[in-house]
Design an enzyme around this catalytic site. Structure first.
Site, short mmCIF file in Angstrom:
data_model
loop_
_atom_site.label_atom_id
_atom_site.label_comp_id
_atom_site.label_asym_id
_atom_site.label_seq_id
_atom_site.Cartn_x
_atom_site.Cartn_y
_atom_site.Cartn_z
N LYS A 179 -10.70 -4.46 19.09
CA LYS A 179 -8.07 -4.83 19.20
C LYS A 179 -8.18 -4.79 20.86
O LYS A 179 -6.61 -4.64 21.30
CB LYS A 179 -7.82 -3.64 18.30
CG LYS A 179 -7.91 -4.48 17.36
CD LYS A 179 -7.29 -3.71 15.93
CE LYS A 179 -7.30 -4.15 14.57
NZ LYS A 179 -6.95 -3.81 13.83
N LYS A 222 -12.57 0.07 16.96
CA LYS A 222 -11.28 -1.12 16.35
C LYS A 222 -10.92 -0.93 17.89
O LYS A 222 -9.63 -1.59 17.88
CB LYS A 222 -10.70 -0.15 15.57
CG LYS A 222 -9.52 -1.02 14.39
CD LYS A 222 -9.27 -0.41 13.71
CE LYS A 222 -10.37 0.29 11.85
NZ LYS A 222 -9.87 1.14 11.56
N ILE A 276 -0.91 -7.03 14.13
CA ILE A 276 0.14 -7.44 14.84
C ILE A 276 -0.56 -6.32 16.96
O ILE A 276 -0.65 -6.80 18.01
CB ILE A 276 1.33 -6.75 14.68
CG1 ILE A 276 1.44 -7.19 13.51
CG2 ILE A 276 1.59 -6.40 15.72
CD1 ILE A 276 2.09 -6.66 12.75
N ASN A 329 0.71 -1.38 0.07
CA ASN A 329 -0.32 0.27 0.02
C ASN A 329 0.49 1.33 0.09
O ASN A 329 1.87 1.19 -0.05
CB ASN A 329 -1.18 -0.14 1.20
CG ASN A 329 -0.23 0.15 2.37
OD1 ASN A 329 0.60 0.74 2.68
ND2 ASN A 329 -0.47 -1.21 3.12
N PHE A 349 -3.34 3.14 15.47
CA PHE A 349 -4.12 4.00 13.98
C PHE A 349 -5.05 3.18 13.21
O PHE A 349 -5.61 2.08 13.62
CB PHE A 349 -2.72 4.30 13.48
CG PHE A 349 -1.74 5.66 14.10
CD1 PHE A 349 -1.32 5.32 15.11
CD2 PHE A 349 -2.16 6.29 13.33
CE1 PHE A 349 -0.41 6.58 15.74
CE2 PHE A 349 -1.17 7.67 14.08
CZ PHE A 349 -0.42 7.21 14.96
O1 C5P Z 1 -8.11 -2.78 11.00
P1 C5P Z 1 -7.32 -1.61 10.69
O2 C5P Z 1 -6.37 -2.51 9.11
O3 C5P Z 1 -7.85 -0.61 9.73
O4 C5P Z 1 -6.76 -1.34 11.81
C1 C5P Z 1 -5.79 -0.57 11.68
C2 C5P Z 1 -4.31 -0.19 12.34
O5 C5P Z 1 -4.33 -2.25 13.26
C3 C5P Z 1 -2.95 0.09 12.79
O6 C5P Z 1 -2.29 0.74 13.65
C4 C5P Z 1 -2.59 -0.59 12.38
O7 C5P Z 1 -0.91 -0.87 12.53
C5 C5P Z 1 -3.20 -1.70 13.11
N1 C5P Z 1 -3.54 -3.46 11.89
C6 C5P Z 1 -2.16 -4.61 12.58
N2 C5P Z 1 -1.43 -5.46 11.95
C7 C5P Z 1 -2.35 -6.04 11.00
C8 C5P Z 1 -3.75 -5.07 10.55
C9 C5P Z 1 -3.38 -3.51 11.28
O8 C5P Z 1 -1.21 -4.53 13.68
N3 C5P Z 1 -2.99 -6.94 9.89
#
Ligand code: C5P
Length: 407
Positions: free
Chosen positions: A343, A339, A307, A211, A325
């Site tokens: 999370k 979120k 993560i 991305n 974020f």
């Molecule tokens: O669910 P979404 O991808 O929108 O969430 C964004 C947040 O989750 C950000 O803080 C991003 O760094 C974290 N994230 C992550 N691992 C992923 C997807 C998102 O740590 N696979």
């Protein structure tokens, strides 16, 4: 205070320059070391002799013809200092700094500096509220300069309003606080982990899913924490950032690698997931370049590990503060709050990526900071380095209020 902190005081040409002498006395009494730079117009308001008498050191005045001929003053002075303070900061000096000019010793030291720089403006109210000065003010914040004041009050010219310089005692309190916090973080050995940038999920040896994330916001945050003397690790996906050597960085490519390095970096006190982790990865990686486009058409994807969610929900070494974020184009706050809950984060920074001129791959961002206790702060579009400072402050405030041993 254990070691003597070193303050480089730059004195510009404004009537408030005389107050620098009081500040120097306060600093010396508390065992700070002080060196001074006196600009050409600063000399119209106070004399080099006053500064020499107080600091036992001649003020530096010239860009060429160093006080100590064996050293290059503009570099050695900026490396010597723990903090640089410009007092008073005139409208002219703000304008010069914004343009990045360096036509005298003061402005050259600042441009060459790797330290925190505090500007203490003092000027007539009309000069302060002039759109040109206000633009300089905003831009300078964007560049990472910190401001003390100005205050409301009666000015030397007899007018009343905003533009009056903060008093030596107010300035002294800010300096004391700055070093006290730095020491507090150092002594407590706070550890911060930041993920940033995109991840790449390779399909074959040359193609990948990724991305537009530039990693800038996470990098700016890492710089902020590092400047505060905090042990900071940046776990960074592939970007074109030219990361300073001083920032402890672990480079990764894929989400799996990022998670692996995150796990190995635990325990930490604060984890901030800024990375735009690729949500999906190819089910199978193929060595070499896939020739048959049909194989690409049949590309099967699987979900990557989350993560942030791992950090929020883990029972093993969960950081005290987990920050996520949330890049959104619509229903920004509602989706971000969801979120935050899903999370199990302590704070989430929602950023609007609906427009091209901020958010992804830009120097600007537009954010809200949403705390798990319901507190919500909204910010207008601003530079990522300024917002990093605001975010770091909020995170540390939360950490400090949760950690009673630090108060
Ligand atoms: O669910 P979404 O991808 O929108 O969430 C964004 C947040 O989750 C950000 O803080 C991003 O760094 C974290 N994230 C992550 N691992 C992923 C997807 C998102 O740590 N696979």
């Amino acid at each position: 205070m254990r070691t003597k902190k070193k303050i480089l005081l730059i004195i510009c040409g404004g009537i408030a320059a005389y107050k620098s002498l009081d500040l120097i006395r306060l600093l010396l009494r508390k065992k700070y070391e002080v060196k001074t730079i006196l600009t050409k117009s600063g000399k119209k308001f106070i004399t080099p002799l006053s500064l020499t008498t107080l600091t036992k050191d001649k003020p530096y005045q010239n860009l060429f013809g160093a006080n100590d001929n064996s050293k290059i003053d503009h570099i050695s002075l900026s490396r010597w200092a723990d903090m640089i303070l410009v007092l008073p900061t005139t409208a002219n000096f703000m304008s010069k700094l914004n343009k990045g000019m360096c036509n005298d010793l003061a402005s050259t030291v600042i441009l060459a500096s790797n330290k925190d720089i505090f500007l203490v403006p003092a000027m007539n109210v009309r000069m302060w509220i002039h759109p040109a000065t206000q633009k300089n003010y905003k831009d300078l914040i964007g560049y990472g300069y910190k401001f003390i004041g100005p205050e409301n009050g009666e000015m030397a010219c007899g007018e009343y309003g905003k533009g009056k310089m903060s008093s030596p005692r107010q300035i002294f309190a800010v300096i004391q606080n700055y070093f006290r916090n730095k020491n507090k973080f150092k002594e407590k050995k706070i550890k911060v982990l930041i993920t940033a940038g995109p991840t790449r999920e390779y399909i074959d040896s040359v193609r990948f899913i990724s991305n537009e994330s530039s990693g800038k916001q996470g990098y700016e945050l890492a710089k902020c924490f590092k400047k505060l003397g905090i042990d900071t690790t940046l776990i960074l996906g592939p970007t074109s950032l030219d990361v300073e050597d001083e920032i402890k960085t672990k480079n990764v490519i894929s989400a799996d690698q990022m998670l692996d390095v995150v796990k190995k970096s635990l325990p930490v006190d604060i984890a901030i997931c800024v990375a735009a982790v690729s949500d999906f990865k190819p089910l199978k990686f193929q060595n070499g370049k896939i020739k048959n486009s049909k194989t690409l058409k049949n590309l099967k994807l699987e979900k990557n590990p989350d993560i942030l969610e791992y950090l929020g929900k883990t029972n093993k070494n969960r950081p005290k503060i987990v920050v996520g974020f949330s890049a959104e184009t619509q229903n920004i706050d509602k989706n971000s709050e969801e979120k935050l809950r899903n999370k199990n984060c302590d704070m989430i920074i929602s950023n609007d990526v609906s427009k091209k001129n901020f958010g992804f791959n830009s120097d600007f961002n537009k954010i809200s900071i949403i705390d798990s206790n319901g507190k919500k702060l909204k910010f207008n579009k601003n530079k990522k380095n300024y917002l990093a400072y605001v975010i770091a402050r909020e995170i540390l405030n939360k950490f400090l209020s949760d950690d009673k041993s630090l108060n």
